[in-house]
Write an enzyme that holds these catalytic residues in place. Structure first.
Site, mmCIF file in Angstrom:
data_model
loop_
_atom_site.group_PDB
_atom_site.id
_atom_site.type_symbol
_atom_site.label_atom_id
_atom_site.label_comp_id
_atom_site.label_asym_id
_atom_site.label_seq_id
_atom_site.Cartn_x
_atom_site.Cartn_y
_atom_site.Cartn_z
ATOM 1 N N ILE A 23 0.845 -1.197 0.000
ATOM 2 C CA ILE A 23 0.000 0.000 0.000
ATOM 3 C C ILE A 23 0.879 1.245 0.000
ATOM 4 O O ILE A 23 0.415 2.347 -0.257
ATOM 5 C CB ILE A 23 -0.977 -0.006 1.199
ATOM 6 C CG1 ILE A 23 -2.125 0.960 0.957
ATOM 7 C CG2 ILE A 23 -0.246 0.247 2.512
ATOM 8 C CD1 ILE A 23 -3.299 0.751 1.870
ATOM 9 N N ASN A 41 -4.203 -1.757 -2.611
ATOM 10 C CA ASN A 41 -4.873 -1.825 -1.311
ATOM 11 C C ASN A 41 -5.584 -3.177 -1.224
ATOM 12 O O ASN A 41 -6.605 -3.388 -1.874
ATOM 13 C CB ASN A 41 -5.858 -0.664 -1.182
ATOM 14 C CG ASN A 41 -6.589 -0.693 0.143
ATOM 15 O OD1 ASN A 41 -6.374 -1.585 0.971
ATOM 16 N ND2 ASN A 41 -7.464 0.280 0.351
ATOM 17 N N TYR A 131 -3.875 -9.164 17.277
ATOM 18 C CA TYR A 131 -3.105 -9.747 16.184
ATOM 19 C C TYR A 131 -3.195 -11.275 16.238
ATOM 20 O O TYR A 131 -3.442 -11.933 15.224
ATOM 21 C CB TYR A 131 -1.652 -9.271 16.303
ATOM 22 C CG TYR A 131 -0.668 -9.958 15.402
ATOM 23 C CD1 TYR A 131 -0.605 -9.667 14.051
ATOM 24 C CD2 TYR A 131 0.227 -10.905 15.921
ATOM 25 C CE1 TYR A 131 0.315 -10.296 13.226
ATOM 26 C CE2 TYR A 131 1.148 -11.531 15.104
ATOM 27 C CZ TYR A 131 1.192 -11.226 13.758
ATOM 28 O OH TYR A 131 2.104 -11.853 12.946
ATOM 29 N N LYS A 135 -4.802 -14.052 13.647
ATOM 30 C CA LYS A 135 -4.027 -15.169 13.107
ATOM 31 C C LYS A 135 -4.743 -16.495 13.310
ATOM 32 O O LYS A 135 -4.730 -17.358 12.433
ATOM 33 C CB LYS A 135 -2.626 -15.194 13.736
ATOM 34 C CG LYS A 135 -1.713 -14.089 13.217
ATOM 35 C CD LYS A 135 -1.444 -14.260 11.724
ATOM 36 C CE LYS A 135 -0.762 -13.069 11.102
ATOM 37 N NZ LYS A 135 -0.652 -13.190 9.636
ATOM 38 N N ILE A 161 10.863 -12.823 13.619
ATOM 39 C CA ILE A 161 11.791 -12.916 12.484
ATOM 40 C C ILE A 161 12.796 -11.776 12.547
ATOM 41 O O ILE A 161 12.405 -10.613 12.689
ATOM 42 C CB ILE A 161 11.026 -12.840 11.145
ATOM 43 C CG1 ILE A 161 9.891 -13.873 11.102
ATOM 44 C CG2 ILE A 161 11.989 -13.036 9.977
ATOM 45 C CD1 ILE A 161 10.319 -15.300 11.032
HETATM 46 N N1 SER Z 1 6.826 -11.045 15.257
HETATM 47 C C1 SER Z 1 5.422 -10.856 15.370
HETATM 48 C C2 SER Z 1 5.082 -9.821 16.358
HETATM 49 O O1 SER Z 1 5.837 -9.643 17.277
HETATM 50 C C3 SER Z 1 4.756 -12.121 15.795
HETATM 51 O O2 SER Z 1 4.302 -12.796 14.703
HETATM 52 O O3 SER Z 1 4.069 -9.220 16.242
#
Ligand code: SER
Length: 274
Positions: A23, A41, A131, A135, A161
């Site tokens: 976006i 978008n 969040y 998920k 990550i």
């Molecule tokens: N790394 C992500 C976070 O901290 C978790 O999926 O929101």
């Protein structure tokens, strides 16, 4: 993840065969200049559907999401961005007979009621962040659309990550990326995650490899859709600080945990990805 996955996809499948969208326009020049790059978008169903149809796209990796920390600022917006966009992708997948769809889940799918060490594939999913709630919903939708329509949906539950290329983007585990930038800039880091908080993490190249391996796997070999456990290693902020000190001896760290500490404490310490 998209930044580095796009580069890998381009070299693996040919730049002309990869369409990268976001976006935003403020992405790296490499992303924009070394292949297709479009502003899109994903909440706009018609825009997304037309984009996919007009380019004959047959596989989708959907990574647009608001992460755990930022999601708490506006849970309603996080739900909308994460799940409405995923639902658009599933719907287009069914309508346009898309061959393969990848949407990542996260360790944020876990929360209350788990044994924090070696959390198994089947451990109960009671997320503590919006969040994480999104998920879980997306994981279940991925399985549902596979069962109902045979839609080939795939995903892994990513740990935190760590990328050396892409800047952190609002996650609870992002301290583990920010710390390197501050170490170089100011030799000091104020951590919003407390000492002793062990969290599962993964280096970006391994995350990229997992997406490619899962996307190229024969569907007959898959037992799950949207929710494979995946793990690399776990550490706490002080472990990372000790490693940084080996390169920047006068590096210091202080701890000022905020609301993200509670989220982190509800997540697994280690994950069983056997
Ligand atoms: N790394 C992500 C976070 O901290 C978790 O999926 O929101």
């Amino acid at each position: 993840i998209g930044t580095e996955l796009t580069t890998e996809f381009r070299s693996r499948y040919g730049s002309d065969n990869v369409y990268c969208t976001d976006i935003r326009d403020d992405v790296s020049s490499q992303l924009k200049e070394e292949g297709n790059y479009d502003i899109l978008n994903v909440l706009n169903y018609d825009e997304l559907s037309n984009f996919i149809k007009s380019r004959n796209i047959d596989a989708i990796v959907h990574l647009a999401a608001i992460l755990s920390g930022r999601g708490e600022n506006n849970p309603f917006n996080c739900w909308e961005v994460n799940t409405v966009s995923a639902m658009n992708v599933f719907k287009i997948g069914v309508e346009q007979s898309i061959k393969r769809i990848f949407i990542p889940s996260s360790m944020a799918a876990w929360g209350l009621g788990i044994e924090p060490d070696n959390v198994s594939q089947a451990s109960i999913l009671r997320p503590t962040s919006i969040y994480g709630v999104t998920k879980v919903a997306i994981e279940r939708l991925a399985e549902y659309f596979f069962l109902k329509y045979g839609l080939d949906t795939r995903g892994v539950r990513f740990p935190g990550i760590i990328s050396s290329e892409a800047l952190p983007g609002g996650g609870t585990t992002d301290y583990a990326v920010e710390i390197f930038y501050d170490a170089i800039r100011t030799k000091h880091y104020k951590s919003f995650i407390n000492q002793g908080t062990l969290l599962p993490m993964m280096y970006m190249p391994d995350a990229i490899k997992s997406v490619i391996m899962l996307m190229e796997a024969d569907i007959s070999k898959l037992r799950y859709h949207g929710d494979y456990n995946i793990a690399a290693f776990s550490f706490a902020p002080e472990d990372l600080a000790d490693e940084i000190k080996q390169f920047i001896p006068d590096f210091t760290i202080e701890y000022e945990p905020d609301f993200r500490q509670k989220i982190a404490e509800s997540w697994p310490r280690t994950i069983d990805d056997s």
